[in-house]
Design an enzyme around this catalytic site. Structure first.
Site, mmCIF file in Angstrom:
data_model
loop_
_atom_site.group_PDB
_atom_site.id
_atom_site.type_symbol
_atom_site.label_atom_id
_atom_site.label_comp_id
_atom_site.label_asym_id
_atom_site.label_seq_id
_atom_site.Cartn_x
_atom_site.Cartn_y
_atom_site.Cartn_z
ATOM 1 N N CYS A 114 2.613 20.606 -7.016
ATOM 2 C CA CYS A 114 0.976 20.572 -7.028
ATOM 3 C C CYS A 114 -0.232 19.948 -5.660
ATOM 4 O O CYS A 114 -1.352 20.103 -6.335
ATOM 5 C CB CYS A 114 1.142 19.297 -8.265
ATOM 6 S SG CYS A 114 2.118 20.034 -9.593
ATOM 7 N N HIS A 240 -6.114 17.215 -9.763
ATOM 8 C CA HIS A 240 -4.660 18.041 -10.311
ATOM 9 C C HIS A 240 -5.348 17.629 -11.314
ATOM 10 O O HIS A 240 -4.842 16.460 -12.107
ATOM 11 C CB HIS A 240 -3.461 17.759 -9.386
ATOM 12 C CG HIS A 240 -2.535 17.939 -9.988
ATOM 13 N ND1 HIS A 240 -2.181 19.534 -10.383
ATOM 14 C CD2 HIS A 240 -1.053 17.657 -10.742
ATOM 15 C CE1 HIS A 240 -1.321 20.120 -11.051
ATOM 16 N NE2 HIS A 240 -0.447 18.691 -11.503
ATOM 17 N N ASN A 270 -1.413 22.091 -16.961
ATOM 18 C CA ASN A 270 -0.348 22.332 -15.443
ATOM 19 C C ASN A 270 -0.170 23.226 -14.830
ATOM 20 O O ASN A 270 1.028 23.372 -15.094
ATOM 21 C CB ASN A 270 0.918 20.487 -15.665
ATOM 22 C CG ASN A 270 0.998 20.275 -14.046
ATOM 23 O OD1 ASN A 270 0.368 21.009 -13.215
ATOM 24 N ND2 ASN A 270 1.934 19.093 -14.276
#
Ligand code: UT7
Length: 317
Positions: A114, A240, A270
């Site tokens: 990520c 993020h 996500n």
């Protein structure tokens, strides 16, 4: 050393929307659990004909068109992903071929989960300074719906697919700072695509949560210090998009203005390396990010890794 500024963005979302209600028919979960724990309401998932590379190509094509540059002006192409359809050709090489980018320039993938988009931008910055050239194409793209166990409620509700792309320009005297880090850990583990059936994503959610709330404010403070700016100088902070509560912790810890922190995990879930560039593209599309504005982007995730950057948007839309 010269810094990077953001010139143009692109984005691509796959064709299938999966809501929390849909997932509650698949595993023992509920819209209420998912929204209160994460802020996620739906996510986009790849159809059979889509993957991280097809999304990357679409997003990159849009970013290049928006920049007004010719393909021949792109000096490097770096794609951040942990869900490339093949280890080789890399997603970046597929983008090079599809967009007709010059052959005598580097194209490769970065896997920092990520945090990947920040790592990829740092790599592009280094390449432009080392090899020469003015413009970089950096992409974050994922097809994580292919890498979760659809029967594991602790992970299948969290992740989504998509791609975002950015064209960056190397420029003198622009605010630009990057920080990167890594701490080897199995807290998030993902098998390669070939091993996907036997090694889907597993995660120690609580440990990652603690890691995230410790890491994100520190990353932000580091890039502010390195660029001699304060939080008040920032127009936007793009974190993020893993969990709304993680961003709220960060805001509280920093005594920051919540409206500066962009959130879109309600619509996307996500999307790992794609989450920051998807957010940047949405902000441009929705006239939230304006030319001349300064922003910080903060990523954290598998590896474990983290990364932060501060830069300005010199937008072309
Ligand atoms: O980009 C990668 C970075 N990853 C992250 O940022 C993830 C960070 N961690 C998190 O966001 C949170 O830890 C989660 C959202 C993953 C989990 O939230 P939590 O508040 O830490 O929940 P938990 O894991 O402690 O689980 C609480 C309960 C458990 O039941 P028991 O043991 O208390 O009976 C779980 O089995 O919730 C249960 N549970 C669920 N219930 C309904 C776990 N997943 C689900 C689900 N639906 N989907």
């Amino acid at each position: 050393m010269k810094g990077l500024q953001l010139l143009a963005t692109g984005g691509a979302l796959p064709g299938r929307v999966v809501t929390n209600e849909d997932l509650s028919r698949q595993v023992d979960t509920s819209d209420e659990w998912i929204t209160t724990r994460t802020g996620i309401r739906q996510r986009y998932c790849c159809t059979e004909s889509e993957d991280a590379a097809t999304l990357a190509i679409a997003a990159a094509r849009q970013a290049l068109a928006r920049s007004g540059l010719a393909a021949s002006e792109i000096a490097c192409c770096v794609a951040a992903t942990l869900s490339a359809p093949t280890a080789t050709p890399s997603v970046a090489c597929r983008v090079q071929a599809a967009l007709g980018l010059p052959e005598n320039r580097p194209a490769f993938d970065v896997n920092a989960a990520c945090s990947g988009f920040i790592y990829a931008i740092a790599a592009a910055h280094g390449l432009l300074n080392t090899l020469g050239g003015r413009y970089a194409l950096v992409i974050g793209c994922e097809a994580l719906s292919r890498m979760v166990d659809p029967a594991d409620r602790t992970t299948c509700v969290l992740f989504g697919d998509g791609a975002g792309a950015a064209i960056l320009e190397l420029a003198e005297d622009v605010p630009f700072a990057v920080t990167l880090g890594a701490r080897g850990s199995e807290a998030i583990r993902v098998g390669g695509p070939a091993a996907c059936d036997t090694a889907p994503i597993t995660m120690d959610g609580k440990a990652v949560f603690r890691f995230a709330v410790e890491t994100m404010p520190r990353c932000l403070q580091t890039v502010l210090e390195r660029s001699q700016k304060t939080l008040a100088d920032l127009d936007w902070v793009v974190c993020h998009q893993a969990n709304s509560r993680i961003i709220d912790h960060c805001i509280k810890h920093l005594h920051a203005e919540p409206s500066k922190f962009y959130k879109n995990m309600d619509r996307h879930g996500n999307t790992s390396a794609a989450s920051i560039p998807i957010a940047l593209h949405e902000m441009v599309e929705n006239d939230l990010l304006h030319p001349g504005q300064t922003l910080a982007c903060i990523g954290f995730g598998g590896g474990l890794t983290w990364g932060g950057m501060l830069l300005t948007y010199e937008g072309r839309k």
